[in-house]
Design an enzyme around this catalytic site. Structure first.
Site, PDB file in Angstrom:
ATOM      1  N   HIS A   1     -16.221  76.475  54.457  1.00 12.66           N
ATOM      2  CA  HIS A   1     -17.010  75.592  54.838  1.00 12.66           C
ATOM      3  C   HIS A   1     -17.988  74.976  53.886  1.00 12.66           C
ATOM      4  CE1 HIS A   1     -16.810  75.824  59.250  1.00 12.66           C
ATOM      5  NE2 HIS A   1     -16.208  77.185  58.791  1.00 12.66           N
TER       6      HIS A   1
ATOM      7  N   ASP B   1     -23.271  70.017  48.891  1.00 10.99           N
ATOM      8  CA  ASP B   1     -23.025  70.430  50.152  1.00 10.99           C
ATOM      9  C   ASP B   1     -21.519  70.140  50.544  1.00 10.99           C
ATOM     10  OD1 ASP B   1     -23.827  71.028  52.648  1.00 10.99           O
ATOM     11  OD2 ASP B   1     -25.775  69.612  52.892  1.00 10.99           O
TER      12      ASP B   1
HETATM   13  P1  ADQ Z   1     -25.278  74.511  56.748  1.00 10.60           P
HETATM   14  O1  ADQ Z   1     -25.644  74.629  55.315  1.00 10.60           O
HETATM   15  O2  ADQ Z   1     -26.108  75.338  57.587  1.00 10.60           O
HETATM   16  O3  ADQ Z   1     -23.740  74.461  57.015  1.00 10.60           O
HETATM   17  P2  ADQ Z   1     -25.308  71.755  57.862  1.00 10.60           P
HETATM   18  O4  ADQ Z   1     -23.997  70.966  57.964  1.00 10.60           O
HETATM   19  O5  ADQ Z   1     -26.246  70.373  57.253  1.00 10.60           O
HETATM   20  O6  ADQ Z   1     -25.537  72.688  57.264  1.00 10.60           O
HETATM   21  O7  ADQ Z   1     -26.062  72.031  59.033  1.00 10.60           O
HETATM   22  C1  ADQ Z   1     -25.275  72.670  60.165  1.00 10.60           C
HETATM   23  C2  ADQ Z   1     -26.189  72.486  61.795  1.00 10.60           C
HETATM   24  O8  ADQ Z   1     -27.468  73.313  61.442  1.00 10.60           O
HETATM   25  C3  ADQ Z   1     -26.260  71.032  62.144  1.00 10.60           C
HETATM   26  O9  ADQ Z   1     -25.952  71.042  63.598  1.00 10.60           O
HETATM   27  C4  ADQ Z   1     -27.856  71.049  61.962  1.00 10.60           C
HETATM   28  O10 ADQ Z   1     -28.565  70.221  63.069  1.00 10.60           O
HETATM   29  C5  ADQ Z   1     -28.482  72.285  62.023  1.00 10.60           C
HETATM   30  N1  ADQ Z   1     -29.613  72.472  61.471  1.00 10.60           N
HETATM   31  C6  ADQ Z   1     -29.890  72.148  60.171  1.00 10.60           C
HETATM   32  N2  ADQ Z   1     -31.197  72.149  59.748  1.00 10.60           N
HETATM   33  C7  ADQ Z   1     -31.866  72.593  60.891  1.00 10.60           C
HETATM   34  C8  ADQ Z   1     -33.063  72.600  61.326  1.00 10.60           C
HETATM   35  N3  ADQ Z   1     -34.163  72.412  60.319  1.00 10.60           N
HETATM   36  N4  ADQ Z   1     -33.558  72.702  62.699  1.00 10.60           N
HETATM   37  C9  ADQ Z   1     -32.565  72.920  63.560  1.00 10.60           C
HETATM   38  N5  ADQ Z   1     -31.342  72.753  63.247  1.00 10.60           N
HETATM   39  C10 ADQ Z   1     -30.897  72.604  61.998  1.00 10.60           C
HETATM   40  C11 ADQ Z   1     -22.504  74.885  56.228  1.00 10.60           C
HETATM   41  C12 ADQ Z   1     -22.282  74.078  54.901  1.00 10.60           C
HETATM   42  C13 ADQ Z   1     -22.076  72.426  55.382  1.00 10.60           C
HETATM   43  C14 ADQ Z   1     -21.228  72.192  56.467  1.00 10.60           C
HETATM   44  C15 ADQ Z   1     -21.323  73.159  57.509  1.00 10.60           C
HETATM   45  C16 ADQ Z   1     -20.338  73.098  58.642  1.00 10.60           C
HETATM   46  O11 ADQ Z   1     -23.196  74.360  54.087  1.00 10.60           O
HETATM   47  O12 ADQ Z   1     -21.945  71.736  54.285  1.00 10.60           O
HETATM   48  O13 ADQ Z   1     -21.406  70.859  57.046  1.00 10.60           O
HETATM   49  O14 ADQ Z   1     -21.471  74.539  57.236  1.00 10.60           O
HETATM   50  O15 ADQ Z   1     -18.987  73.299  57.967  1.00 10.60           O
END
Ligand code: ADQ
Length: 472
Positions: A160, A368
């Site tokens: 991921h 990311d």
């Molecule tokens: P994350 O680094 O967690 O995931 P991201 O893809 O931006 O990053 O977010 C995942 C989920 O978390 C989204 O559904 C988002 O809405 C939720 N989220 C993020 N910040 C939040 C907040 N402050 N409050 C509530 N909800 C929040 C990892 C990788 C990413 C990749 C995902 C999926 O780092 O690059 O996109 O996995 O593969």
């Protein structure tokens, strides 16, 4: 249909909508095949209570047709596997932050021990026809451990987070061990073409891998298929949340509260990969260079608490608080606060309303894997009057979302300029860009991602029999 077995560090109850898009998508396939979801329970057992390193009880629970099987971890295992190696070595290095990595030799032993524990607990649960899908950097050697125990099932792996270029990867003392472990899988999937290229360059230069064509590579007497499978979101689910009473209510409240302002939104986990200090510096630059935004542009930045026991996360928290304070102190008025910063998680149901009220979203990570916030923001928009996405070129999403305003987050001036363009963008251009972006997001949604990965895994050639996996 074969049963699907999903393995990830944490397991989500697929019946709870708060679990989010990935859990929803996996739940769909798991439900269909009456599958098994296996991972860490989230519980840490103190040694004094009787759990030794490398041991941990198995819990089974039924969630409709899906079985959830979880394992507890001892304190020592948790600290070495989760905090020490996964989040203290692999996370920073894979996000190109060698300066933040702690290569303490003890951590890798714990990482390996927990992967062996997972293999020991999972193996008796497996049926001969099961298709196994392992997720993310915590579990890279899991397939190799399963193979060493005689597992011949089809096994796929999806990363991921980004995979860095070979020279950065090679900074990890055990890089060759990790990359060799990937050859125990039948299919290895990455978020972007860039990550895939880094992988193929690495295996060619370090392991003299042979290119067999059509994504197939041979090294260490094994053949695997590697490909890019950019993850998407569940568009229907998120559009549904936007239209639901809580989504609409949140939108209305934000509109009323900020009717005289231009709202910018940032939603992230508080993580050094997300480029939060750089984003705040760009916002400061915007206020300085384009004074028409004073008393108007307001940035709501939500940074949810994350991995706070890892040292580097404390530093970023303090830096962020000080940047927000100084922007508000230098630019704020009695009736206008330029930055509203919240260090907390916002309920998933409220996010679409917040996104929809935003004229501009700032999604500016330094690195990311994909970034799903960018996609969620676009789905939540009113197509007749959509907001604009300012997106880092270093997010995996930038390979797909070409019609966003792409920025280099390290370039403060250029990012401020892009934000200004976004705030000034005429309606027709906003609509055209949004329409094109939505077409991509719909085409490559999370269901596409799931079936594309699983179909490719099903097509991989049956594992060569007779070549036992040599222990790592
Ligand atoms: P994350 O680094 O967690 O995931 P991201 O893809 O931006 O990053 O977010 C995942 C989920 O978390 C989204 O559904 C988002 O809405 C939720 N989220 C993020 N910040 C939040 C907040 N402050 N409050 C509530 N909800 C929040 C990892 C990788 C990413 C990749 C995902 C999926 O780092 O690059 O996109 O996995 O593969």
């Amino acid at each position: 249909m074969s049963r699907l077995v999903v393995v990830s560090n944490r397991v989500a109850d697929p019946r709870k909508t708060a679990a989010g898009g990935l859990a929803v998508a996996l739940a769909e396939v798991l439900n269909k095949s009456g599958g098994l979801w296996f991972g860490w329970s989230g519980k840490v057992i103190e040694t004094a209570e009787g759990s030794a390193p490398g041991e941990g009880g198995l819990h089974r629970q039924q969630a409709g047709p899906v079985t959830l099987a979880t394992v507890d971890l001892s304190r020592e295992d948790h600290d070495a596997y989760y905090l020490g190696y996964s989040n203290g070595v692999l996370w920073p290095v894979f996000h190109y932050r060698l300066d933040l990595a702690n290569f303490d030799a003890g951590h890798i032993a714990g990482y390996r021990r927990v992967n062996q524990l997972f293999a020991r607990r999972l193996m008796p649960q497996l049926l001969p026809d099961d298709v196994i899908w392992i997720h993310d950097y915590h579990l890279i050697p899991l397939a190799a451990e399963l193979r060493a125990m005689g597992c011949t099932n089809r096994i796929g792996f999806f990363l991921h987070i980004p995979l860095p270029p070979p020279l950065i990867l090679a900074a990890i003392p055990a890089h060759d061990w990790l990359m060799r472990a990937l050859f125990a899988y039948d299919l290895v999937g990455f978020q972007s073409e860039a990550d895939l290229t880094h992988f193929t360059r690495y295996i060619q230069s370090e392991a003299h891998a042979e290119d067999l064509g059509q994504g197939r590579w041979r090294a260490f007497s094994r053949t695997l298929t590697a490909g890019a499978f950019p993850i998407g979101i569940d568009v229907e689910e998120f559009a549904g949340l936007t239209a639901a009473p809580e989504g609409r209510d949140m939108y209305q409240r934000m509109r009323d509260e900020y009717s005289r302002r231009k709202l910018l939104v940032g939603v992230d986990r508080l993580d050094y990969s997300k480029g939060l200090p750089q984003r705040l510096r760009a916002f400061r630059e915007l206020l300085q260079r384009y004074p028409e935004n004073n008393n108007s542009a307001t940035l709501i930045q939500i940074a949810s608490p994350s991995r706070e026991t890892v040292h580097a996360y404390g530093d970023i928290l303090r830096e962020l608080e000080s940047l927000c304070g100084s922007i508000n102190g230098d630019f704020g008025e009695l009736d206008w606060m330029p930055v509203r910063y919240m260090h907390r998680t916002v309920a998933r149901k409220k996010l679409p309303g917040l996104y929809r009220a935003g004229r501009v979203a700032l999604v500016t990570p330094l690195r990311d894997g994909m970034n799903l916030v960018a996609k969620e923001f676009l789905v939540a928009q009113d197509p007749a009057d959509p907001g604009v996405l300012v997106l880092s070129r270093f997010a995996g999403a930038a390979e797909q979302l070409k019609e966003a305003l792409l920025v280099n987050p390290y370039d403060t001036e250029a990012t401020a300029h892009a934000i200004q363009l976004a705030l000034q963008m005429p309606l027709e251009e906003r609509r055209n860009r949004h329409q094109a972006l939505m077409a991509t997001i719909r085409r490559h949604d999370v269901h596409w991602w799931c079936s594309e990965f699983l179909d490719t895994l099903a097509e991989t050639q049956a594992r060569e029999s007779g070549t036992p996996w040599l222990r790592l």
